[in-house]
Design a protein around this motif. Structure first.
Motif, PDB file in Angstrom:
ATOM      1  N   ARG A  68     -27.099  47.498   8.937  1.00 40.47           N
ATOM      2  CA  ARG A  68     -27.885  46.551   8.139  1.00 40.47           C
ATOM      3  C   ARG A  68     -27.739  46.927   6.680  1.00 40.47           C
ATOM      4  NH1 ARG A  68     -33.214  47.667   9.777  1.00 40.47           N
ATOM      5  NH2 ARG A  68     -33.293  49.225   8.158  1.00 40.47           N
ATOM      6  N   TYR A  69     -27.617  45.937   5.834  1.00 40.98           N
ATOM      7  CA  TYR A  69     -27.537  46.254   4.407  1.00 40.98           C
ATOM      8  C   TYR A  69     -28.241  45.185   3.592  1.00 40.98           C
ATOM      9  CZ  TYR A  69     -23.686  42.864   4.328  1.00 40.98           C
ATOM     10  OH  TYR A  69     -22.926  41.734   4.432  1.00 40.98           O
ATOM     11  N   ALA A  70     -28.661  45.596   2.395  1.00 40.02           N
ATOM     12  CA  ALA A  70     -29.385  44.703   1.502  1.00 40.02           C
ATOM     13  C   ALA A  70     -28.368  43.935   0.670  1.00 40.02           C
ATOM     14  CB  ALA A  70     -30.328  45.500   0.608  1.00 40.02           C
ATOM     15  N   ALA A  71     -28.241  42.658   0.944  1.00 39.94           N
ATOM     16  CA  ALA A  71     -27.280  41.823   0.238  1.00 39.94           C
ATOM     17  C   ALA A  71     -27.954  41.188  -0.976  1.00 39.94           C
ATOM     18  CB  ALA A  71     -26.754  40.740   1.175  1.00 39.94           C
ATOM     19  N   HIS A  86     -18.730  52.612   6.662  1.00 38.21           N
ATOM     20  CA  HIS A  86     -19.267  52.097   5.411  1.00 38.21           C
ATOM     21  C   HIS A  86     -18.888  50.632   5.304  1.00 38.21           C
ATOM     22  CE1 HIS A  86     -18.897  56.461   3.796  1.00 38.21           C
ATOM     23  NE2 HIS A  86     -19.934  56.304   4.605  1.00 38.21           N
ATOM     24  N   LEU A  88     -17.726  47.314   2.911  1.00 38.07           N
ATOM     25  CA  LEU A  88     -17.104  46.862   1.675  1.00 38.07           C
ATOM     26  C   LEU A  88     -17.366  45.365   1.568  1.00 38.07           C
ATOM     27  CD1 LEU A  88     -15.315  47.342  -0.782  1.00 38.07           C
ATOM     28  CD2 LEU A  88     -13.313  47.138   0.692  1.00 38.07           C
ATOM     29  N   ARG A  97     -16.104  43.887   5.229  1.00 41.07           N
ATOM     30  CA  ARG A  97     -15.271  44.640   6.160  1.00 41.07           C
ATOM     31  C   ARG A  97     -15.798  46.064   6.192  1.00 41.07           C
ATOM     32  NH1 ARG A  97      -9.379  45.711   3.776  1.00 41.07           N
ATOM     33  NH2 ARG A  97      -9.642  47.441   5.228  1.00 41.07           N
ATOM     34  N   LEU A  99     -15.351  50.220   6.426  1.00 43.17           N
ATOM     35  CA  LEU A  99     -14.460  51.312   6.038  1.00 43.17           C
ATOM     36  C   LEU A  99     -14.675  52.454   7.017  1.00 43.17           C
ATOM     37  CD1 LEU A  99     -15.316  51.181   2.242  1.00 43.17           C
ATOM     38  CD2 LEU A  99     -13.173  50.425   3.281  1.00 43.17           C
ATOM     39  N   HIS A 122     -26.350  58.741   6.216  1.00 42.94           N
ATOM     40  CA  HIS A 122     -26.362  57.951   4.986  1.00 42.94           C
ATOM     41  C   HIS A 122     -25.836  56.549   5.249  1.00 42.94           C
ATOM     42  CE1 HIS A 122     -22.226  59.720   5.026  1.00 42.94           C
ATOM     43  NE2 HIS A 122     -21.938  58.464   4.822  1.00 42.94           N
ATOM     44  N   THR A 123     -26.131  55.688   4.314  1.00 38.98           N
ATOM     45  CA  THR A 123     -25.623  54.322   4.346  1.00 38.98           C
ATOM     46  C   THR A 123     -24.968  54.042   3.009  1.00 38.98           C
ATOM     47  OG1 THR A 123     -27.362  53.568   5.840  1.00 38.98           O
ATOM     48  CG2 THR A 123     -26.238  51.895   4.544  1.00 38.98           C
ATOM     49  N   LEU A 124     -23.708  53.640   3.061  1.00 35.76           N
ATOM     50  CA  LEU A 124     -22.995  53.356   1.821  1.00 35.76           C
ATOM     51  C   LEU A 124     -22.460  51.937   1.869  1.00 35.76           C
ATOM     52  CD1 LEU A 124     -21.647  54.167  -0.867  1.00 35.76           C
ATOM     53  CD2 LEU A 124     -19.723  55.011   0.466  1.00 35.76           C
ATOM     54  N   VAL A 125     -22.775  51.176   0.835  1.00 40.70           N
ATOM     55  CA  VAL A 125     -22.225  49.837   0.695  1.00 40.70           C
ATOM     56  C   VAL A 125     -21.474  49.786  -0.626  1.00 40.70           C
ATOM     57  CG1 VAL A 125     -22.698  47.369   0.638  1.00 40.70           C
ATOM     58  CG2 VAL A 125     -24.160  48.878   1.978  1.00 40.70           C
ATOM     59  N   VAL A 126     -20.210  49.449  -0.549  1.00 48.63           N
ATOM     60  CA  VAL A 126     -19.385  49.347  -1.748  1.00 48.63           C
ATOM     61  C   VAL A 126     -19.194  47.874  -2.082  1.00 48.63           C
ATOM     62  CG1 VAL A 126     -17.161  49.910  -2.786  1.00 48.63           C
ATOM     63  CG2 VAL A 126     -18.189  51.471  -1.125  1.00 48.63           C
ATOM     64  N   TYR A 127     -19.393  47.520  -3.353  1.00 46.81           N
ATOM     65  CA  TYR A 127     -19.239  46.137  -3.785  1.00 46.81           C
ATOM     66  C   TYR A 127     -17.987  45.984  -4.623  1.00 46.81           C
ATOM     67  CZ  TYR A 127     -24.062  45.778  -2.267  1.00 46.81           C
ATOM     68  OH  TYR A 127     -25.197  45.808  -1.515  1.00 46.81           O
ATOM     69  N   GLY A 128     -17.360  44.841  -4.493  1.00 43.84           N
ATOM     70  CA  GLY A 128     -16.161  44.591  -5.267  1.00 43.84           C
ATOM     71  C   GLY A 128     -15.694  43.166  -5.072  1.00 43.84           C
TER      72      GLY A 128
ATOM     73  N   ARG B 118     -11.023  45.083  -6.043  1.00 48.67           N
ATOM     74  CA  ARG B 118     -11.452  45.560  -7.349  1.00 48.67           C
ATOM     75  C   ARG B 118     -12.912  46.007  -7.191  1.00 48.67           C
ATOM     76  NH1 ARG B 118     -13.260  42.242 -11.112  1.00 48.67           N
ATOM     77  NH2 ARG B 118     -11.896  40.550 -10.448  1.00 48.67           N
ATOM     78  N   SER B 120     -16.592  47.260  -7.938  1.00 55.55           N
ATOM     79  CA  SER B 120     -17.498  47.114  -9.077  1.00 55.55           C
ATOM     80  C   SER B 120     -18.710  48.023  -8.964  1.00 55.55           C
ATOM     81  CB  SER B 120     -17.955  45.657  -9.193  1.00 55.55           C
ATOM     82  OG  SER B 120     -18.580  45.247  -7.996  1.00 55.55           O
ATOM     83  N   GLY B 121     -18.995  48.562  -7.804  1.00 52.71           N
ATOM     84  CA  GLY B 121     -20.152  49.439  -7.699  1.00 52.71           C
ATOM     85  C   GLY B 121     -20.467  49.757  -6.254  1.00 52.71           C
ATOM     86  N   THR B 123     -23.884  51.176  -3.418  1.00 52.89           N
ATOM     87  CA  THR B 123     -25.262  51.592  -3.156  1.00 52.89           C
ATOM     88  C   THR B 123     -25.216  52.640  -2.062  1.00 52.89           C
ATOM     89  OG1 THR B 123     -26.157  49.428  -3.708  1.00 52.89           O
ATOM     90  CG2 THR B 123     -27.523  50.870  -2.361  1.00 52.89           C
ATOM     91  N   VAL B 125     -27.563  55.322   0.170  1.00 52.50           N
ATOM     92  CA  VAL B 125     -28.870  55.835   0.575  1.00 52.50           C
ATOM     93  C   VAL B 125     -28.627  56.978   1.543  1.00 52.50           C
ATOM     94  CG1 VAL B 125     -31.103  55.292   1.598  1.00 52.50           C
ATOM     95  CG2 VAL B 125     -29.869  53.536   0.341  1.00 52.50           C
TER      96      VAL B 125
END
Lengths: 137, 137
Positions: A68-71, A86, A88, A97, A99, A122-128, B118, B120-121, B123, B125
DNA sequence: CCGTAGATGATAAGATTTATCACGTATGGA
DNA sequence: TCCATACGTGATAAATCTTATCATCTACGG
């Protein structure tokens, strides 16, 4: 499909492998990044009640089979995963997708050392922006 | 307090510095990890309407002054930040602190290289058990 | 193949979030 | 400093989303 892995993990966590839960997981594997109500609307056509969708998502997430992630826009979205992963997220088209690679073990160690917390995960969400959307811009 | 930084960042992002927004940010700086309705209940005593709390949280988050994360039990919780930060959440008592150090630049580079996104950032936790709760167990 | 604990579906009830609109005020320019 | 105005606020109604209830069904171990 990787249902074999799903089935094994479900019984490992003490979850009954019901058709409804499998359908929820499959829907999120095919189209990651849905909200619960999007899922419920989509699965109602398969005769799955919305209350069941809510319960299935909760159960699968507790078992670590959904992420689950905060969009943006304050929404909670979900994606199917089979192990630690993770996310992306493309900020343009909203596609998601997962990772598989996780290079955070060293970072967790460092946090544990400097904070004295016992780290459990941990929970990691990468934005791009995904390649397709980069072209379109 | 670091209101100077807050004020600067608010005007930088084109946000009016209203008492209500400052109160929302301060409440989340003093007690990180609240839900919107907890915030709204707490601030109603200060004469701030709940609709305003919802709007302020949205505005502050869009401006990057709040961090939102998906907490257990399907809740969205918030913490005040002034710049980029990670969150360290105690799974026992629910307390939240922010981690200033960010060792993910190399990881982002790797993701960018392998996915052609690309970046950009992100998150992050981190979940664990704080020292106090470790003692209590 | 049975018994049972646990899951489901339908719907009602409850809770959260947003929309509306008249009024108030933070901010930039005179 | 004072004004004008665009933006923000408060109150409440409306819309949405989430959970509870309960009778029925079924996955799973024996």
């Amino acid at each position: 499909m990787e249902d074999a892995g799903l089935e094994r993990l479900m019984s490992l966590r003490g979850l009954r492998r019901t058709p409804q839960r499998v359908a929820v997981w499959n829907a999120l594997a095919e189209s990651p990044g849905q909200t619960i109500r999007e899922l419920a609307a989509r699965l109602q056509g398969s005769g799955i009640g919305q209350a069941t969708v809510y319960r299935a998502v909760r159960a699968l997430e507790d078992a670590g089979l959904l992420l689950r992630y905060a969009a943006p826009r304050g929404e909670l979205r979900y994606a199917a995963v089979l192990g630690h992963a993770h996310l992306l997220v493309c900020e343009e088209c909203g596609s998601v997708r997962s990772l598989e690679q996780c290079g955070l073990a060293a970072y967790e160690d460092e946090v544990a050392r400097t904070t004295d917390y016992r780290i459990s995960g941990h929970t990691l969400v990468v934005y791009g922006v995904c390649p397709a959307c980069q072209e379109a811009l």
